[in-house]
Each structure stands twice: as structure tokens, then as C-alpha cells.
Design a protein around this motif. Structure first.
Motif, mmCIF file in Angstrom:
data_model
loop_
_atom_site.group_PDB
_atom_site.id
_atom_site.type_symbol
_atom_site.label_atom_id
_atom_site.label_comp_id
_atom_site.label_asym_id
_atom_site.label_seq_id
_atom_site.Cartn_x
_atom_site.Cartn_y
_atom_site.Cartn_z
ATOM 1 N N GLU A 122 2.335 -11.463 -9.722
ATOM 2 C CA GLU A 122 2.812 -11.131 -10.534
ATOM 3 C C GLU A 122 4.002 -11.390 -10.937
ATOM 4 O O GLU A 122 5.353 -11.758 -11.269
ATOM 5 N N GLN A 123 4.846 -12.096 -9.218
ATOM 6 C CA GLN A 123 6.388 -12.572 -8.958
ATOM 7 C C GLN A 123 5.892 -13.950 -9.906
ATOM 8 O O GLN A 123 6.931 -14.000 -10.410
ATOM 9 N N ASN A 124 4.740 -14.362 -9.500
ATOM 10 C CA ASN A 124 5.336 -16.095 -10.436
ATOM 11 C C ASN A 124 4.746 -16.162 -11.346
ATOM 12 O O ASN A 124 4.743 -17.078 -12.376
ATOM 13 N N HIS A 125 3.876 -14.835 -12.022
ATOM 14 C CA HIS A 125 3.364 -15.093 -14.095
ATOM 15 C C HIS A 125 3.846 -13.497 -14.492
ATOM 16 O O HIS A 125 3.493 -13.150 -14.880
ATOM 17 N N PRO A 126 5.193 -13.230 -14.264
ATOM 18 C CA PRO A 126 5.899 -12.145 -14.894
ATOM 19 C C PRO A 126 5.422 -11.592 -16.663
ATOM 20 O O PRO A 126 5.502 -10.803 -16.464
ATOM 21 N N GLN A 127 4.862 -13.061 -16.874
ATOM 22 C CA GLN A 127 4.356 -12.415 -18.300
ATOM 23 C C GLN A 127 3.020 -11.762 -18.351
ATOM 24 O O GLN A 127 2.484 -11.678 -19.554
ATOM 25 N N MET A 128 2.685 -12.317 -17.486
ATOM 26 C CA MET A 128 0.502 -11.709 -17.363
ATOM 27 C C MET A 128 1.215 -9.939 -17.108
ATOM 28 O O MET A 128 1.242 -9.364 -16.453
ATOM 29 N N GLN A 129 0.277 -9.704 -18.450
ATOM 30 C CA GLN A 129 0.550 -8.447 -17.839
ATOM 31 C C GLN A 129 -0.515 -7.415 -16.908
ATOM 32 O O GLN A 129 -1.556 -8.675 -16.519
ATOM 33 N N VAL A 130 -0.156 -6.961 -15.813
ATOM 34 C CA VAL A 130 -1.444 -6.181 -14.485
ATOM 35 C C VAL A 130 -1.103 -4.743 -15.409
ATOM 36 O O VAL A 130 -0.188 -4.044 -15.266
ATOM 37 N N ALA A 131 -2.327 -4.286 -15.393
ATOM 38 C CA ALA A 131 -2.873 -3.135 -15.311
ATOM 39 C C ALA A 131 -3.708 -2.736 -14.161
ATOM 40 O O ALA A 131 -4.571 -3.120 -13.956
ATOM 41 N N HIS A 132 -2.727 -1.198 -13.889
ATOM 42 C CA HIS A 132 -3.810 -0.768 -12.656
ATOM 43 C C HIS A 132 -4.564 0.087 -12.595
ATOM 44 O O HIS A 132 -3.454 1.304 -12.859
ATOM 45 N N LEU A 133 -5.695 -0.243 -12.999
ATOM 46 C CA LEU A 133 -6.199 1.337 -13.071
ATOM 47 C C LEU A 133 -6.842 2.572 -12.386
ATOM 48 O O LEU A 133 -7.203 3.561 -12.661
ATOM 49 N N GLU A 134 -6.652 2.272 -10.941
ATOM 50 C CA GLU A 134 -6.565 2.741 -10.466
ATOM 51 C C GLU A 134 -5.587 4.036 -9.899
ATOM 52 O O GLU A 134 -5.698 5.261 -9.117
ATOM 53 N N GLU A 135 -4.412 4.286 -10.829
ATOM 54 C CA GLU A 135 -2.949 4.683 -10.481
ATOM 55 C C GLU A 135 -3.098 5.704 -10.710
ATOM 56 O O GLU A 135 -4.363 6.160 -12.626
ATOM 57 N N GLY A 136 -3.364 6.965 -10.768
ATOM 58 C CA GLY A 136 -2.913 8.394 -11.400
ATOM 59 C C GLY A 136 -4.775 8.770 -11.174
ATOM 60 O O GLY A 136 -5.203 10.070 -11.429
ATOM 61 N N ILE A 137 -5.610 8.070 -10.037
ATOM 62 C CA ILE A 137 -6.450 8.236 -10.134
ATOM 63 C C ILE A 137 -7.243 9.166 -9.000
ATOM 64 O O ILE A 137 -6.184 8.660 -8.069
ATOM 65 N N LYS A 138 -6.881 10.066 -8.652
ATOM 66 C CA LYS A 138 -7.495 11.076 -7.091
ATOM 67 C C LYS A 138 -8.368 9.949 -6.131
ATOM 68 O O LYS A 138 -9.404 9.417 -6.067
ATOM 69 N N THR A 139 -7.682 9.725 -4.727
ATOM 70 C CA THR A 139 -8.592 9.293 -3.969
ATOM 71 C C THR A 139 -9.140 9.424 -2.457
ATOM 72 O O THR A 139 -8.560 10.236 -1.849
ATOM 73 N N ARG A 140 -10.514 9.405 -2.200
ATOM 74 C CA ARG A 140 -10.772 9.531 -0.998
ATOM 75 C C ARG A 140 -10.783 9.062 -0.134
ATOM 76 O O ARG A 140 -10.095 7.848 0.089
ATOM 77 N N TYR A 141 -10.957 9.361 1.498
ATOM 78 C CA TYR A 141 -9.986 8.359 2.601
ATOM 79 C C TYR A 141 -11.195 8.211 3.300
ATOM 80 O O TYR A 141 -12.596 9.792 3.490
ATOM 81 N N PHE A 142 -11.952 7.127 4.001
ATOM 82 C CA PHE A 142 -12.607 7.982 5.069
ATOM 83 C C PHE A 142 -12.900 8.487 6.348
ATOM 84 O O PHE A 142 -11.338 8.355 6.776
ATOM 85 N N GLY A 143 -14.080 9.277 6.954
ATOM 86 C CA GLY A 143 -14.142 10.201 7.465
ATOM 87 C C GLY A 143 -14.736 8.964 8.763
ATOM 88 O O GLY A 143 -14.471 7.915 8.977
ATOM 89 N N ALA A 144 -14.691 9.935 9.457
ATOM 90 C CA ALA A 144 -15.303 9.602 10.764
ATOM 91 C C ALA A 144 -16.372 8.882 11.336
ATOM 92 O O ALA A 144 -16.100 7.934 11.792
ATOM 93 N N GLY A 145 -17.323 8.777 10.119
ATOM 94 C CA GLY A 145 -18.394 8.357 10.288
ATOM 95 C C GLY A 145 -18.073 6.784 9.343
ATOM 96 O O GLY A 145 -19.220 7.136 9.232
ATOM 97 N N GLU A 146 -17.171 6.847 8.710
ATOM 98 C CA GLU A 146 -17.082 5.608 7.813
ATOM 99 C C GLU A 146 -15.804 4.546 7.887
ATOM 100 O O GLU A 146 -15.133 3.886 7.501
ATOM 101 N N ALA A 147 -15.831 5.086 8.978
ATOM 102 C CA ALA A 147 -14.852 3.581 9.745
ATOM 103 C C ALA A 147 -14.578 2.324 8.773
ATOM 104 O O ALA A 147 -15.584 1.481 8.372
ATOM 105 N N HIS A 148 -14.028 2.222 8.462
ATOM 106 C CA HIS A 148 -13.791 0.802 7.370
ATOM 107 C C HIS A 148 -12.123 -0.181 8.263
ATOM 108 O O HIS A 148 -11.351 0.418 8.465
ATOM 109 N N HIS A 149 -12.683 -1.495 7.530
ATOM 110 C CA HIS A 149 -11.597 -2.292 8.106
ATOM 111 C C HIS A 149 -11.502 -3.488 6.042
ATOM 112 O O HIS A 149 -12.308 -4.111 6.873
ATOM 113 N N HIS A 150 -10.308 -3.627 6.749
ATOM 114 C CA HIS A 150 -10.786 -5.146 5.966
ATOM 115 C C HIS A 150 -9.994 -6.532 6.880
ATOM 116 O O HIS A 150 -8.590 -6.327 7.193
#
Length: 359
Positions: A122-150
Motif C-alpha cells: 500500500e505504501q509503495n503503490h498508493p494507486q492500488m486499491q486494497v479491500a480488507h474483506l475480514e474487517e467487521g467480521i467477528k474473529t475467534r481466537y485460538f484456545g488452549a488446544g489450538e496453540a498457533h504460531h506464525h
């Protein structure tokens, strides 16, 4: 057009350190490529002079399927992550970044690599439109049995993961247009753990993303708005029917749990009142002690099927299955044919529960 991304493997010890160095070099090189393109390229346009289709980029195959169903020949789609690769660990190469120079619309979904790369794009190509489809959608969170890492240099996972009480998807999906306002990723409160990015695996949430994508596409190519709107209604009806079908198939197993290597089917499980237990712990295979505990738990619950996906190692899952004389089956979060994939996932889970009940 689909771009193929290499899969980043997690290694231990000195291999991991060497991997981090290589990845850092790729990040710096790609960033330089981004800057160079920003300086040299002309303003972005909806379509090239020779091709009237809208150039769209998406992160994963299910989104490619969605955009293709909505706009067909009116769009040219670039998919960054393909089956066999993981959006958790994906790093675009400089060549892949350069190929995005023809894209005028990026449809984001909030998968881990986008949190690093989209701000740069977005910074390097301000003319490119970015639509964030996830915005406004309720998010779940990983529980104790679902540990996750990126495994990204600039996106560290959380060490603590608390349980999730949100099961809003259990209500009749026919009311999906009338739900209360959903909470987006940005409203993540302290102590909730790490957000689960696999939104698309809940048909109701996918419907919301279809509606948003349709609005964006209609605005970008208004000459095809009527066709896109008609396709949207047909697609929503198909997902509504799919949701009913899966709900009926899995209704006898409400409250049951299943064992899966990577915790990617949490939204699906919540939607149909199931519970997933992950073999993977914070992005790594279990230790011998953890493996023994998993095997003992699976024995107590008489689990007859261990689920895996093609994006991650199957070694630990196969060891557990071998110890239990259980089967190994596939639940793929990234298969492109969305409807068929969720139908097959429902069938696989049903067969797994049936096998457990027969023991």
C-alpha cells in the motif's frame, strides 16, 4: 493467472537460524524491488490497453474461486498462495512482488503474511486499491488446544492462548443478514489469545466476504454490475444450501471433538458445534512427552481418525495414527473448489466419528 509460492519449512537449531537469514535477505530484496517499482511505474489503472479485464490479486485459492464465481471473464486473478503452501509462512519473492505491478485491486483476508506485506504494498503503490474483506467480521481466537504460531520475522505469535466462548455461528444461518455488528481483528482485546485467520472455513463468514467483494467489484467495473449482482445472489444461495446440508450431516455429532495436526478448522468446528484438538503446538511438532499425552488422550476418546492437511508435516499425525491403529484423513483449508471442499470435509468428519463409534 496464478502465481506459485514456495513453502517455507520450519527447522530447528542452526537450520532455523540459517533460514531466518535467508528470509531476511528475501524481505530486503523484495522491499527494494517494491521501492523501485514505485519510482518507475506509471499510475495503476483498472485494465491494460490490450486487456479490458480487471486485474485482481488474492492470497488463497478459496478467494480465487469466489472472485471467479462473481466476475468470471471480467477479471484476471493472481493467487499468491496455492495448495501445498501455507499462508502462515509465505514470503513473496521479488519476482512475485514485481508481477503485482499489473494489479489494481487486492482483496485481503488477514492471513499472516498479509500483515507484513500489505502495508508495504500500500505504501509503495498508493494507486492500488486494497479491500480488507475480514474487517467487521467477528474473529475467534485460538484456545488452549489450538496453540498457533506464525514464523515471520516481523509477526510474532503469542505464547498464551485462552479459550474461546464465541460460537455465534450456531444460530440459524438464514439470519446471517441480521446479525449484530461483528468485531474485526483490530478490536482484539488483551488476554484473548491469537486471532484465528481461517475465516473462510465458516460458510456464514464466507457469505459476508462474498457480499463485500461483490460491492467492490461492482464499483470497479460498473458496466458489469448487473451480472456480478446476479452471480452474487446465486453464490449466496449455493452457500446457504451447503450450510444446511453440512448442518444436517453433522447434527448427530454435536459436541464431539476431532484431532487435527494444524488448527485450521476452528471456524468450521464452531459453526457446527464441534471442537478441534490440534497436534501442533505453537507451530512445532509435539515433544515426546506431548506425543505420549496426545496418544493417551486419543485412546481414551477412542479416536479412529487423525486429520492432516497438505500444507504441514504429517509425521506426528502418522505416528499417532500408527499407535492407535487409526486412519489418516485430509482436511484441506486451501482447496480452490470451496463448496466441494467443505462438503468433503463434512463427509470426512462424519466418517471419522462413525469409525470412533464402531470401536
Amino acid at each position: 493467472m496464478t502465481m506459485y509460492a514456495g513453502h517455507v519449512l520450519r527447522n530447528a537449531g542452526h537450520l532455523e537460524r540459517r533460514h531466518s537469514v535467508r528470509r531476511g535477505m528475501r524481505l530486503r530484496l523484495a522491499a527494494a524491488c517494491l521501492g523501485g517499482m514505485a519510482a518507475l511505474s506509471a499510475p495503476w489503472v483498472t485494465a491494460s490497453a490490450d486487456d479490458k479485464s480487471l486485474n485482481v490479486a488474492v492470497s488463497i485459492p478459496p478467494l480465487h474461486w469466489m472472485v471467479q464465481k462473481l466476475a468470471g471473464d471480467y477479471v484476471d486473478i493472481t493467487t499468491l498462495v496455492t495448495p501445498g503452501n501455507s499462508p502462515d509462512t509465505y514470503d513473496p519473492t521479488p519476482r512475485q512482488v514485481a508481477a503485482l505491478s499489473s494489479v489494481s485491486l487486492y482483496l485481503g483476508i488477514g492471513v499472516p503474511f498479509e500483515q507484513v506485506w500489505l502495508p508495504r504494498l500500500e505504501q509503495n503503490h498508493p494507486q492500488m486499491q486494497v479491500a480488507h474483506l475480514e474487517e467487521g467480521i467477528k474473529t475467534r481466537y485460538f484456545g488452549a488446544g489450538e496453540a498457533h504460531h506464525h514464523d515471520h520475522d516481523e509477526h510474532e505469535g503469542h505464547d498464551e492462548h485462552e479459550g474461546n466462548d464465541e460460537h455465534e455461528g450456531h444460530a440459524d444461518h438464514g439470519e446471517h443478514e441480521g446479525h449484530e455488528a461483528h468485531v474485526g481483528h483490530d478490536e482484539h482485546e488483551e488476554g484473548q489469545g491469537e486471532a484465528d485467520p481461517h475465516l473462510w472455513l465458516d460458510p456464514e463468514r464466507m457469505m459476508k466476504m462474498i457480499e463485500r467483494t461483490s460491492d467492490v467489484l461492482e464499483a470497479r467495473i460498473p458496466e458489469h454490475a448487473d451480472d456480478i449482482k446476479a452471480n452474487e445472489q446465486q453464490l449466496l444461495a449455493s452457500l446457504d444450501a451447503l450450510d444446511n446440508e453440512i448442518r444436517q450431516q453433522l447434527a448427530p455429532y454435536q459436541g464431539r471433538n476431532f484431532m487435527i495436526f494444524h488448527p485450521s478448522f476452528g471456524y468450521f468446528a464452531d459453526r457446527y458445534q464441534l471442537e478441534q484438538h490440534a497436534i501442533e503446538t505453537s507451530g512445532r511438532e509435539p515433544t515426546p512427552r506431548e506425543m505420549a499425552e496426545l496418544i493417551e488422550r486419543a485412546k481414551q476418546e477412542k479416536i479412529g481418525t487423525i486429520f492432516v492437511s497438505g500444507q504441514f508435516s504429517q509425521t506426528a499425525a502418522k505416528r499417532i495414527a500408527s499407535s492407535l491403529n487409526a486412519k489418516v484423513a485430509v482436511l484441506d483449508p486451501l482447496a480452490e473448489d470451496y463448496i466441494d471442499n467443505l462438503r468433503q470435509a463434512s463427509l470426512a468428519l462424519s466418517k471419522g466419528f462413525e469409525l470412533t463409534d464402531s470401536q
